[in-house]
Design an enzyme around this catalytic site. Structure first.
Site, short mmCIF file in Angstrom:
data_model
loop_
_atom_site.label_atom_id
_atom_site.label_comp_id
_atom_site.label_asym_id
_atom_site.label_seq_id
_atom_site.Cartn_x
_atom_site.Cartn_y
_atom_site.Cartn_z
N ARG A 35 0.70 -1.22 0.08
CA ARG A 35 0.13 0.07 0.22
C ARG A 35 0.97 1.17 -0.17
O ARG A 35 0.48 2.19 -0.46
CB ARG A 35 -1.08 0.01 1.18
CG ARG A 35 -2.16 -0.95 0.94
CD ARG A 35 -3.10 -1.09 2.03
NE ARG A 35 -4.26 -1.69 1.83
CZ ARG A 35 -5.01 -2.18 2.75
NH1 ARG A 35 -4.61 -2.40 4.14
NH2 ARG A 35 -6.12 -2.95 2.46
N LYS A 200 -16.61 -16.81 3.42
CA LYS A 200 -17.97 -16.68 3.65
C LYS A 200 -18.95 -16.24 2.48
O LYS A 200 -18.72 -15.18 1.71
CB LYS A 200 -18.13 -16.00 4.87
CG LYS A 200 -17.63 -16.67 6.30
CD LYS A 200 -17.49 -15.27 7.04
CE LYS A 200 -18.73 -15.09 8.13
NZ LYS A 200 -18.63 -13.91 8.83
N GLY A 353 -8.07 -8.85 -0.21
CA GLY A 353 -6.94 -8.46 0.42
C GLY A 353 -6.14 -9.92 0.24
O GLY A 353 -4.86 -10.19 0.15
N GLY A 377 -12.60 -4.04 0.29
CA GLY A 377 -13.99 -3.57 0.77
C GLY A 377 -14.57 -2.38 -0.15
O GLY A 377 -15.77 -2.59 -0.53
P1 ADP Z 1 -10.60 -12.05 -0.01
O1 ADP Z 1 -9.74 -11.40 1.14
O2 ADP Z 1 -9.58 -12.37 -1.20
O3 ADP Z 1 -11.91 -11.12 -0.29
P2 ADP Z 1 -11.82 -13.90 1.90
O4 ADP Z 1 -11.41 -12.85 3.14
O5 ADP Z 1 -13.12 -14.08 1.74
O6 ADP Z 1 -11.04 -13.47 0.47
O7 ADP Z 1 -11.34 -15.26 2.18
C1 ADP Z 1 -10.07 -15.67 2.25
C2 ADP Z 1 -9.80 -16.86 3.06
O8 ADP Z 1 -10.75 -17.92 2.91
C3 ADP Z 1 -8.57 -17.52 3.23
O9 ADP Z 1 -8.01 -17.33 4.60
C4 ADP Z 1 -8.69 -18.86 2.89
O10 ADP Z 1 -7.97 -19.75 3.90
C5 ADP Z 1 -10.09 -19.24 3.27
N1 ADP Z 1 -10.73 -20.37 2.58
C6 ADP Z 1 -10.61 -20.59 1.24
N2 ADP Z 1 -11.35 -21.77 0.94
C7 ADP Z 1 -11.73 -22.13 2.15
C8 ADP Z 1 -12.16 -23.51 2.57
N3 ADP Z 1 -12.62 -24.45 1.74
N4 ADP Z 1 -12.48 -23.70 4.06
C9 ADP Z 1 -12.18 -22.74 4.85
N5 ADP Z 1 -11.46 -21.58 4.70
C10 ADP Z 1 -11.41 -21.04 3.17
MG MG Z 2 -10.20 -11.44 3.28
#
Ligand code: ADP
Ligand code: MG
Length: 396
Positions: A35, A200, A353, A377
């Site tokens: 950043r 999620k 992120g 976000g």
């Molecule tokens: P981003 O920050 O790119 O938007 P998220 O915060 O939504 O992504 O999700 C990232 C997390 O999701 C990672 O820490 C990863 O370990 C977790 N993740 C991915 N697949 C699974 C899974 N099958 N079960 C549990 N956690 C998962």
């Molecule tokens: Mg995230």
């Protein structure tokens, strides 16, 4: 939206710049300076134009009062190295130190004020409290440049209110991010695929909802996929499942059919006996996950399927890792997906992120992607179709 060029000759002018310098720290060591690097071009450009540059930013989540562990001091040191010039540091936000530091700036000098969230006025929900703080910030400058894309979805004093008090413009980073988001929502080159993963479903419902009407294909992986598989009636064992979202997901699947949007789900998954790199794990068909196992990655057939579905695309937006990429045995789906983005001839955008972190951790060259967003976000809220206060105020 006004740009820095529209602000005219900036020589000798005090320019307040809102940057996003919210980097991860281990003690006082910056563990990822992405950043800061992303903020350098706008600051450098203003300094080169002879402005007196006053940078404001936040770090972490202090509760409206100074806390040493959230000091921007380590960031000042790194910024100074990256700019190749001394950067002055005010030890408060709008107090004696800030006023003295700003008064001492020569043309082309750069200063950073202490963590803006050390003042409760920054994030106050009370317009009058925020406004009073914004008045004090505005008194330190002649013009305002908004360049902290990661915070433009926040109605905060240094993002929103100060722009109402000074002549303002968008910095290069904010302009670039908004241009990219437009390519994902209005000026879309097709076929357009959206790949969603991460932990999620409930975090990303709004994005799925809005992009269902815009994308040609939606590919789902990561932890959220188990709610989709459960919505198909499959056993998902001990995998991440948001049972209360199954009906919502069913609704999306029905709407996708109506809209002619192809939803692509994994055909196989890597499922383990426990959430651990050492746990026993194997590949199972998506409709045959054993009840005592949890799915931690998409399987190899799914990775190939996803790559096929991306091969002919012109635009790809990817948010959310395909598996628990932090653990090597479950990183292959995410790695394969990143490679598929690179191999497609599409304009590829990585948002989120953890997705950006995955790309770096897995050793990919960031330049191989069309764009890696600096504001998870903010991008998601834009893609949900929401109005971002920090953008709206620049357009006013
Ligand atoms: P981003 O920050 O790119 O938007 P998220 O915060 O939504 O992504 O999700 C990232 C997390 O999701 C990672 O820490 C990863 O370990 C977790 N993740 C991915 N697949 C699974 C899974 N099958 N079960 C549990 N956690 C998962
Ligand atoms: Mg995230």
């Amino acid at each position: 939206m006004k740009t820095i060029d529209d602000l005219g000759d900036l020589r000798g002018k005090r320019v307040l710049v809102r940057s996003d310098l919210n980097v991860p720290l281990d003690g006082t060591t910056i563990t990822d300076d992405g950043r800061i690097r992303a903020s350098v071009p706008t600051i450098k450009r203003l300094a080169d134009a002879g402005a007196k540059v006053v940078v404001v930013a936040h770090l972490g989540r202090p509760k409206g009062a100074p806390e040493e562990k959230y000091s921007l001091r380590p960031v000042v040191t790194r910024m100074s190295q990256l700019l190749g010039r001394d950067v002055a540091f005010a030890t408060d936000t709008v107090g004696d130190s800030a006023r003295a530091v700003v008064a001492g700036l020569a043309d082309g000098d750069v200063a950073i004020l202490e963590n803006i969230r050390f003042n409760a006025g920054e994030t106050s929900k009370d317009d009058a409290v925020r406004g009073a703080f914004a008045d004090q910030l505005a008194a330190l400058a002649d013009v305002f440049v908004s360049d902290g894309f990661g915070v433009v979805h926040r109605k905060q004093a240094s993002v929103y209110d100060v722009a109402q008090r000074l002549p303002h413009a968008a910095g290069g980073l904010v302009l670039t991010e908004v241009e990219v988001l437009k390519k994902l929502t209005v000026d879309v080159q097709r076929p357009y695929a959206v790949v969603l993963g991460g932990s999620k479903v409930s975090d990303k419902l709004g994005v799925i909802d809005n992009l269902l009407g815009k994308a040609d294909r939606i590919l789902i992986g990561g932890g959220m996929v188990f709610t989709f598989l459960a919505a198909q009636g499959y056993e998902v064992g001990k995998s991440l499942l948001e049972a209360d979202q199954i009906d919502v997901v069913k609704g999306y699947l029905t709407r996708a059919v109506e809209l002619g949007v192809e939803v692509v789900l994994p055909v196989d998954v890597v499922a383990a006996t426990a959430f651990s790199a050492e746990a026993e794990h194997a590949v199972y068909a998506a409709d045959a996950i054993p009840a005592d196992r949890l799915g931690l990655d998409i399987g190899p057939k799914s990775a190939n399927l996803f790559a096929e579905k991306l091969a002919d695309t012109k635009t790809v937006f990817w948010n959310g890792p395909m598996g628990v990429f932090e653990l090597e045995p479950y990183s292959h789906g995410t790695r394969a997906l990143a490679q598929a983005l690179i191999d497609s001839k599409a304009f590829t955008v990585v948002g989120g992120g953890d997705s950006a972190a995955a790309v770096r951790l897995l050793g990919f060259d960031e330049a191989a992607f069309g764009h890696i967003s600096t504001g998870g976000g903010a991008s998601l809220e834009y893609l949900e179709g929401k109005t971002l206060p920090g953008i709206a105020v620049l357009e006013s």
